[in-house]
Design a protein around this motif. Structure first.
Motif, PDB file in Angstrom:
ATOM      1  N   UNK A 138       0.862  -1.181   0.000  1.00  0.00           N
ATOM      2  CA  UNK A 138       0.000   0.000   0.000  1.00  0.00           C
ATOM      3  C   UNK A 138       0.898   1.231   0.000  1.00  0.00           C
ATOM      4  N   UNK A 139       0.555   2.202  -0.856  1.00  0.00           N
ATOM      5  CA  UNK A 139       1.335   3.432  -0.932  1.00  0.00           C
ATOM      6  C   UNK A 139       0.412   4.644  -0.903  1.00  0.00           C
ATOM      7  N   UNK A 140       0.922   5.715  -0.295  1.00  0.00           N
ATOM      8  CA  UNK A 140       0.266   7.017  -0.355  1.00  0.00           C
ATOM      9  C   UNK A 140       1.278   8.032  -0.872  1.00  0.00           C
ATOM     10  N   UNK A 141       0.855   8.820  -1.878  1.00  0.00           N
ATOM     11  CA  UNK A 141       1.719   9.825  -2.481  1.00  0.00           C
ATOM     12  C   UNK A 141       1.157  11.207  -2.172  1.00  0.00           C
ATOM     13  N   UNK A 142       1.929  12.016  -1.473  1.00  0.00           N
ATOM     14  CA  UNK A 142       1.597  13.428  -1.260  1.00  0.00           C
ATOM     15  C   UNK A 142       2.508  14.255  -2.160  1.00  0.00           C
ATOM     16  N   UNK A 143       1.915  14.944  -3.136  1.00  0.00           N
ATOM     17  CA  UNK A 143       2.706  15.638  -4.142  1.00  0.00           C
ATOM     18  C   UNK A 143       2.426  17.133  -4.142  1.00  0.00           C
ATOM     19  N   UNK A 144       3.494  17.866  -4.486  1.00  0.00           N
ATOM     20  CA  UNK A 144       3.385  19.300  -4.746  1.00  0.00           C
ATOM     21  C   UNK A 144       4.169  19.597  -6.013  1.00  0.00           C
TER      22      UNK A 144
END
Length: 364
Positions: free
Chosen positions: A187-193
């Protein structure tokens, strides 16, 4: 390598050279030095001064401790091009620590605005990036899970020429488990800016309204990945994801199915699907990439492989088929056929090629 000129397309005759040497240090580390040169060997009116030559000189040090607890890479490269005298440095350092329960890394890379390597590939210039990693691994004493881990991997990028303005970051939070039967779940979570400096269309739709530039975008997405037991005759990998995408949303699905009938037959099917939904007046898109592959082993000397691919974004259907005959140790004859077709409006040939390659090992 010396390449021929093509005056019609304004391509000069060019000499391309690479020289490298490596020296072993300690038990498993090494130090390398390299020199790369690309230079036009004639004077042409159509060649700009800054493109007459490009050279890169650099040092690389690879660290590997005796027990593999510490690994790392450290480099310093400088490029040389006509009329360029500054901001032509690339350097970086990465150190990683491994133990049974911990994996720690810190890495940093700097690429100057004027750094060039015409015989290599540079993804971005004018960038300073850091990429640390913290991972903790757990080893259950019983149950179906052999081991599982949780990790955080942030990537931050700044632009030195804009007073080190933060242009991008991605923070990846991951939980991964490996089971006793070799299958894996992740499981992965990507927080991007992303600071988008110029407007662009991520769907590549002709005539579409691009999303606005000179603007900040914050978006989060989630991904699940499962790999089945690869030892089985039939195995599969599934990888769905969902989340925000710039000012819209994106739903993706990747899958690969593999069938192995050892030792004679192997086939696989890869499917990639991306559905991009952007608010009006920006475009939406559904992108498919489908690629079946077949490998047949007739005997220890004769092999046949065929790869077929369809891309809706490129409007292309391609076939690559290769026959390999190993007539002597490390000596092969390859016969390769490539065929590509347009798929938009009409199914018609795009281009074809037939290739013959011979390699022979001189055992003297």
């Amino acid at each position: 390598m010396q390449t021929a000129e093509d005056l019609t397309n304004e391509i000069p005759t060019t000499n391309n050279a690479v020289i490298t040497a490596q020296y072993k240090l300690f038990s498993r580390s090494n130090l390398s030095v390299m020199f790369i040169n690309k230079q036009a060997t004639k004077d042409y009116d159509f060649v700009e001064d800054e493109n007459r030559f490009n050279r890169v000189f650099g040092f690389d040090y690879r660290l590997a401790s005796k027990d593999n607890t510490w690994v790392g890479k450290y480099f310093f490269h400088k490029s040389f091009s006509q009329n360029v005298n500054d901001k032509d440095i690339s350097s970086g350092a990465s150190t990683e620590y491994f133990s049974r329960n911990w994996n720690l890394r810190f890495g940093a890379v700097f690429v100057g605005e004027n750094f060039r390597s015409d015989l290599g590939y540079i993804k971005r210039t004018d960038v300073f990036k850091i990429s640390p990693l913290v991972q903790r691994t757990f080893w259950p004493k019983k149950g179906k899970i052999q081991k599982h881990s949780i990790s955080v991997m942030p990537f931050f990028l700044w632009k030195p020429e804009l007073n080190f303005k933060n242009s991008d970051y991605t923070i990846v939070t991951r939980w991964q488990a490996e089971f006793q039967n070799t299958s894996k779940l992740e499981f992965k979570m990507f927080n991007r800016y992303t600071h988008l400096y110029e407007s662009f269309d991520p769907t590549s739709t002709d005539g579409a309204e691009p999303i606005p530039g000179d603007k900040n975008y914050y978006y989060t997405s989630y991904e699940v990945k499962y790999n089945s037991d690869q030892r089985n005759t039939f195995s599969y990998n599934l990888n769905p994801s969902i989340g925000k995408f710039y000012n819209g949303e994106k739903y993706s699905f990747q899958a690969q199915f593999t069938l192995r009938l050892q030792p004679y037959f192997s086939s696989s099917l890869q499917i990639n699907y991306d559905n991009i939904n952007l608010p009006n007046p920006y475009p939406d898109a559904s992108v498919w990439l489908i690629g079946p592959k077949i490998d047949i082993t007739f005997n220890k000397s004769l092999f046949w492989a065929t790869f077929v691919q369809y891309s809706s974004q490129q409007n292309n259907f391609s076939i690559n088929t290769r026959l390999q005959w190993r007539f002597a140790p490390l000596s092969d004859l390859f016969i390769v056929y490539n065929d590509n077709y347009f798929t938009e409006n009409v199914f018609a040939p795009r281009f074809r090629s037939f290739n013959l390659k011979l390699t022979y090992w001189l055992n003297v």
